[in-house]
Scaffold this active site. Structure first.
Site, short mmCIF file in Angstrom:
data_model
loop_
_atom_site.label_atom_id
_atom_site.label_comp_id
_atom_site.label_asym_id
_atom_site.label_seq_id
_atom_site.Cartn_x
_atom_site.Cartn_y
_atom_site.Cartn_z
CG ASP A 46 75.79 56.94 54.72
OD1 ASP A 46 74.94 56.34 55.40
OD2 ASP A 46 76.50 56.38 53.87
CG ASP A 47 78.50 61.53 54.76
OD1 ASP A 47 78.82 60.35 55.02
OD2 ASP A 47 78.68 62.03 53.64
CG HIS A 101 83.30 60.28 55.24
ND1 HIS A 101 83.68 60.20 53.92
CD2 HIS A 101 82.01 59.89 55.28
CE1 HIS A 101 82.65 59.79 53.20
NE2 HIS A 101 81.63 59.59 54.01
CG HIS A 188 74.78 61.61 51.87
ND1 HIS A 188 74.40 61.04 50.68
CD2 HIS A 188 75.93 60.99 52.23
CE1 HIS A 188 75.29 60.12 50.32
NE2 HIS A 188 76.23 60.06 51.25
#
Ligand code: NI
Length: 239
Positions: A46-47, A101, A188
């Site tokens: 993620d991210d 986000h 991440h």
């Protein structure tokens, strides 16, 4: 033949079978060397994307014949379009992690639609295709608002809290303690320590007969038909 290559070719064979590109008797090369039981697992990141970490992760996954799923933040994808294209070109699944986000839990319908839609539009522009699966930030969305989501949603079953410790060994241990066949692992790719941990986990689990596939492939391998607005924490079905 190194184990990760056996795993890689097994995955290629089985996935080809699933999409009907290869007759069954030619699906798997070197059957005799394949571990008796193959387990499937999905790494998710993620991210990102982020220059300096996502690219290093992609190099490592390629060397190991492992696939993964990347839930991209729109603001990051806009900054690193070449990384977004590379993720898809190397056979990984690209997903949506909202434009900025934002927490979707408690958000209005307008915010949900804008945050998801704006990122989806960017991904469509960069990659073609449509309907990029969603991972809501923090894994949360207000019950009832799932109806606004036109794609399957992905949560996770293994969370090593890599963002908290930023310690490669701790993250590796936490994943290996909890991982099971059909797990979906949350990481991440914006942290170098998480990239190192992911690659160590791939080495360890491939040696145990695990194959790393995308979330979409994991569901398909389990005979699950993904549905819009449903939340998947493992490869075996919606929660
Ligand atoms: Ni996130």
């Amino acid at each position: 033949m190194r184990k990760q290559w056996i795993c890689f070719w097994l995955c290629v064979g089985l996935l080809s079978l699933l999409v009907g590109k290869m007759p069954a008797d030619r699906a798997v090369d070197g059957t005799a060397q394949i571990p008796a039981e193959t387990h499937y697992v999905a790494l998710t990141f993620d991210d990102g994307p982020r220059q300096g970490t996502t690219d290093r992760l992609l190099d490592g996954l390629k060397e190991r014949g492992a696939s993964a799923t990347f839930f991209l933040v729109g603001e990051q994808a806009e900054r690193y379009p070449e990384l977004v294209k590379r993720i898809q070109a190397e056979g990984h699944q690209v997903g949506n992690h909202t434009w900025s986000h934002v927490r979707l839990e408690g958000a209005s319908a307008a915010v949900i639609q804008e945050e998801v839609g704006k990122n989806d539009e960017l991904l469509e522009t960069l990659l073609g295709g449509s309907g990029y699966w969603l991972r809501p930030p923090y894994g949360l969305i207000t019950p009832g608002t799932e109806t606004l989501i036109q794609v399957p949603m992905v949560k996770w079953s293994v969370d090593p809290r890599d963002w908290e410790s930023k310690n490669t060994e701790k993250v590796v241990r936490a994943i290996l303690k909890d991982v099971k066949p059909n797990s979906i692992i949350l990481l991440h790719d914006i942290y170098g320590t998480s990239v190192d941990a992911a690659l160590k986990v791939v080495d360890t689990l491939e040696a145990q007969g695990y194959c790393f596939v995308t979330v979409e492939e994991l569901l398909r391998l389990n005979g699950v038909t993904p549905e819009a607005g449903k939340l998947y924490r493992t490869g075996t079905g919606p929660t």
